[in-house]
Design a protein around this motif. Structure first.
Motif, PDB file in Angstrom:
ATOM      1  N   PRO A  51      -1.856  -2.855   3.860  1.00 42.80           N
ATOM      2  CA  PRO A  51      -1.938  -3.767   4.999  1.00 42.80           C
ATOM      3  C   PRO A  51      -1.675  -3.138   6.357  1.00 42.80           C
ATOM      4  CG  PRO A  51       0.218  -3.946   3.994  1.00 42.80           C
ATOM      5  CD  PRO A  51      -0.554  -2.953   3.166  1.00 42.80           C
ATOM      6  N   THR A  52      -1.237  -1.871   6.382  1.00 37.45           N
ATOM      7  CA  THR A  52      -0.782  -1.297   7.648  1.00 37.45           C
ATOM      8  C   THR A  52      -1.944  -0.825   8.518  1.00 37.45           C
ATOM      9  OG1 THR A  52      -0.573   0.943   6.746  1.00 37.45           O
ATOM     10  CG2 THR A  52       1.343  -0.503   6.534  1.00 37.45           C
ATOM     11  N   CYS A  53      -1.633  -0.599   9.774  1.00 40.88           N
ATOM     12  CA  CYS A  53      -2.632  -0.085  10.729  1.00 40.88           C
ATOM     13  C   CYS A  53      -2.606   1.437  10.703  1.00 40.88           C
ATOM     14  CB  CYS A  53      -2.314  -0.622  12.119  1.00 40.88           C
ATOM     15  SG  CYS A  53      -3.636  -0.369  13.307  1.00 40.88           S
ATOM     16  N   ASP A  54      -2.900   1.993   9.529  1.00 42.60           N
ATOM     17  CA  ASP A  54      -2.883   3.440   9.320  1.00 42.60           C
ATOM     18  C   ASP A  54      -4.013   3.789   8.368  1.00 42.60           C
ATOM     19  OD1 ASP A  54      -2.189   6.071   8.113  1.00 42.60           O
ATOM     20  OD2 ASP A  54      -0.388   5.881   9.345  1.00 42.60           O
ATOM     21  N   SER A  55      -4.891   4.688   8.765  1.00 43.67           N
ATOM     22  CA  SER A  55      -6.081   5.001   7.963  1.00 43.67           C
ATOM     23  C   SER A  55      -5.749   5.711   6.658  1.00 43.67           C
ATOM     24  CB  SER A  55      -7.062   5.845   8.774  1.00 43.67           C
ATOM     25  OG  SER A  55      -6.470   7.066   9.163  1.00 43.67           O
ATOM     26  N   ASP A  56      -4.550   6.306   6.547  1.00 47.61           N
ATOM     27  CA  ASP A  56      -4.153   6.941   5.294  1.00 47.61           C
ATOM     28  C   ASP A  56      -3.767   5.925   4.225  1.00 47.61           C
ATOM     29  OD1 ASP A  56      -4.574   9.540   5.906  1.00 47.61           O
ATOM     30  OD2 ASP A  56      -2.502  10.012   6.431  1.00 47.61           O
ATOM     31  N   GLY A  70       0.824  -1.190   0.000  1.00 46.72           N
ATOM     32  CA  GLY A  70       0.000   0.000   0.000  1.00 46.72           C
ATOM     33  C   GLY A  70       0.862   1.244   0.000  1.00 46.72           C
ATOM     34  N   LYS A  71       0.390   2.266   0.666  1.00 44.22           N
ATOM     35  CA  LYS A  71       1.026   3.576   0.594  1.00 44.22           C
ATOM     36  C   LYS A  71       2.459   3.564   1.116  1.00 44.22           C
ATOM     37  CE  LYS A  71      -0.044   8.411   1.528  1.00 44.22           C
ATOM     38  NZ  LYS A  71      -1.086   9.338   2.028  1.00 44.22           N
ATOM     39  N   PHE A  72       2.769   2.691   2.051  1.00 45.42           N
ATOM     40  CA  PHE A  72       4.075   2.738   2.701  1.00 45.42           C
ATOM     41  C   PHE A  72       5.060   1.700   2.161  1.00 45.42           C
ATOM     42  CE2 PHE A  72       0.835   4.266   5.659  1.00 45.42           C
ATOM     43  CZ  PHE A  72       1.297   5.558   5.853  1.00 45.42           C
ATOM     44  N   ASN A  73       4.614   0.855   1.244  1.00 42.12           N
ATOM     45  CA  ASN A  73       5.551  -0.092   0.641  1.00 42.12           C
ATOM     46  C   ASN A  73       5.214  -0.346  -0.826  1.00 42.12           C
ATOM     47  OD1 ASN A  73       3.226  -1.550   1.317  1.00 42.12           O
ATOM     48  ND2 ASN A  73       4.336  -3.449   1.693  1.00 42.12           N
ATOM     49  N   GLY A  74       5.213   0.774  -1.592  1.00 42.80           N
ATOM     50  CA  GLY A  74       5.107   0.637  -3.042  1.00 42.80           C
ATOM     51  C   GLY A  74       4.087   1.515  -3.727  1.00 42.80           C
ATOM     52  N   GLN A  81      11.202   1.910   5.382  1.00 43.33           N
ATOM     53  CA  GLN A  81      12.082   0.791   5.694  1.00 43.33           C
ATOM     54  C   GLN A  81      11.407  -0.267   6.557  1.00 43.33           C
ATOM     55  OE1 GLN A  81      15.248   0.263   4.363  1.00 43.33           O
ATOM     56  NE2 GLN A  81      14.382   1.873   3.078  1.00 43.33           N
ATOM     57  N   GLY A  82      10.095  -0.217   6.631  1.00 44.54           N
ATOM     58  CA  GLY A  82       9.389  -1.255   7.373  1.00 44.54           C
ATOM     59  C   GLY A  82       8.332  -0.714   8.306  1.00 44.54           C
ATOM     60  N   PHE A  83       7.552   0.277   7.855  1.00 40.82           N
ATOM     61  CA  PHE A  83       6.492   0.843   8.688  1.00 40.82           C
ATOM     62  C   PHE A  83       5.534  -0.252   9.135  1.00 40.82           C
ATOM     63  CE2 PHE A  83       2.220   2.897   8.925  1.00 40.82           C
ATOM     64  CZ  PHE A  83       2.467   3.685  10.038  1.00 40.82           C
ATOM     65  N   ASN A  84       5.248  -0.294  10.424  1.00 44.12           N
ATOM     66  CA  ASN A  84       4.351  -1.297  11.012  1.00 44.12           C
ATOM     67  C   ASN A  84       4.876  -2.720  10.840  1.00 44.12           C
ATOM     68  OD1 ASN A  84       0.796  -0.332  10.846  1.00 44.12           O
ATOM     69  ND2 ASN A  84       2.330  -0.004  12.406  1.00 44.12           N
ATOM     70  N   GLY A  85       6.154  -2.851  10.485  1.00 48.21           N
ATOM     71  CA  GLY A  85       6.722  -4.179  10.306  1.00 48.21           C
ATOM     72  C   GLY A  85       6.506  -4.774   8.933  1.00 48.21           C
TER      73      GLY A  85
END
Length: 394
Positions: free
Chosen positions: A334-339, A301-305, A376-380
């Motif tokens: 997949p992250t726990c972030d509403s954005d 998603g937004k934080f990995n691609g 580099q790995g937001f939320n793992g």
């Protein structure tokens, strides 16, 4: 120029991939570069490497004669290691510290962008004798990302900056513009040429002769959809016609002997890269007003691609459910972030109703800003690895 997402080799590579990754079609990028050179003959191309700082992409473009628009000393070092000659690079970032300037100068950079008196004085102090080109502000209208506030100066400021550069022993070498990223109109280019022409006239009257105009970035990719899901159709033929006519107009102005530079980024790589991801979950929940809403959670998603999902919808293919019954869903990472999601109101996407966790999904036209904007790995959730197609299409 055909969109690289239709490349048989890229589609075959997506089908063969069993794990999540970004795949770049290097021959497709090369062909796109060659097509750009045919559209704008004689223009020096400096790839905006921030769009795709991938060594293999830089090396292939360098092999074709492409240079680099670098925005930091580290980008200069990476481009050099990939085989880009230093005389085909410039420092295109107007925001730089004294140390940035000195480090770039030590590496061999002799062409610096500027847009303020403070910056040009710093260049004179830490990169003495260098060449500078001044970035003019534009409105950014017509682009998905306008870029109209952080960079660029007024025509009046540009004249003062280049006069000061001359007084400080620098070479006032050029002017630059940026009409906004993913610029969808030809009129934006026309307006930029009008502004450049006025400054060139003022400079000639002050005895300052420039040797180039940098037309910046902004050339669009073709494979995107807007945030409402509508396919984007940039008028490429008209854009190139306006650029060619504008260059001819500027080249005929007295007092200067102008060459031209352009800095494409997403235009060269977006449509020649794709992500193989997978479905985390397709779920349905009632909204507070009682409506049933589907959510499709992807493995990226937004934080990995897919950082640009605030302004874009990427085309997606679900190869194991072609032609299946679909439902409108909010697509999210997949992250726990509403954005980490497309718009909840007007960004719904038709997705197969039978999707199950683990099903593959191909995210097309994702070759620009996918690797550079990744955390580099937001939320793992780890950054996606990348690979590339080396040969020609079958």
């Amino acid at each position: 120029m055909a969109a690289g997402v239709d490349s048989a080799a890229l589609l075959d590579a997506l089908a063969a991939a069993t794990e999540d990754r970004i795949i770049f079609d290097l021959p497709g990028i090369e062909r796109h570069y060659d097509a750009l050179r045919r559209e704008l003959p004689g223009v020096a191309v400096r790839f905006a490497m921030k769009a795709c700082p991938v060594d293999e992409v830089l090396a292939r473009l360098a092999r074709r004669g492409c240079g680099v628009d670098a925005a930091s000393p580290r980008e200069v070092e990476q481009a050099l290691a990939a085989g880009v000659p230093i005389d085909r690079m410039h420092y295109g970032n107007t925001v730089k510290s004294d140390r940035n300037i000195a480090d770039a100068f030590r590496l061999g950079i002799r062409d610096f962008a500027t847009d303020s008196l403070e910056d040009v004085r710093a260049v004179a102090a830490h990169a003495p004798g260098s060449r500078v080109f001044c970035r003019l502000a534009t409105t950014g209208e017509g682009a998905l990302w306008g870029l109209s506030n952080k960079y660029g100066c007024s025509p009046e400021d540009a004249v003062a900056i280049l006069e000061t550069a001359r007084e400080l022993g620098l070479t006032p070498a050029g002017l630059s513009v940026h009409v906004g990223s993913q610029q969808m109109t030809a009129g934006a280019w026309q307006g930029a040429f009008d502004r450049i022409a006025g400054v060139l006239g003022d400079l000639a009257g002050r005895g300052i002769a420039l040797d180039h105009v940098n037309l910046g970035g902004g050339l669009p990719a073709r494979g995107y959809r807007d945030k409402h899901g509508r396919a984007l159709h940039p008028p490429m033929d008209k854009i190139f016609t306006v650029i060619r006519e504008g260059m001819a107009r500027l080249g005929a102005l007295p007092g200067h002997r102008l060459g031209f530079v352009i800095e494409p980024g997403r235009h060269l790589t977006a449509d020649h890269g794709a992500i193989r991801a997978h479905v985390s979950r397709l779920s349905a929940r009632r909204t507070p007003d009682g409506e049933r809403q589907y959510w499709l959670y992807l493995s990226c998603g937004k934080f990995n691609g897919l950082y640009e999902m605030d302004q874009l919808q990427y085309r997606m293919v679900f190869p194991s459910h072609l032609g299946a019954e679909s439902v409108p869903a909010v697509v999210a990472g997949p992250t726990c972030d509403s954005d980490d999601a497309y718009s909840h109101e007007d960004g719904l996407v038709q997705v197969p109703k039978a999707l199950a966790s683990g099903d593959p999904v191909w995210v097309l036209s994702s070759g620009a800003y996918a690797t550079s904007y990744m955390t580099q790995g937001f939320n793992g959730f780890s950054p996606l690895p990348y690979t590339w197609i080396d040969g020609e299409d079958a």
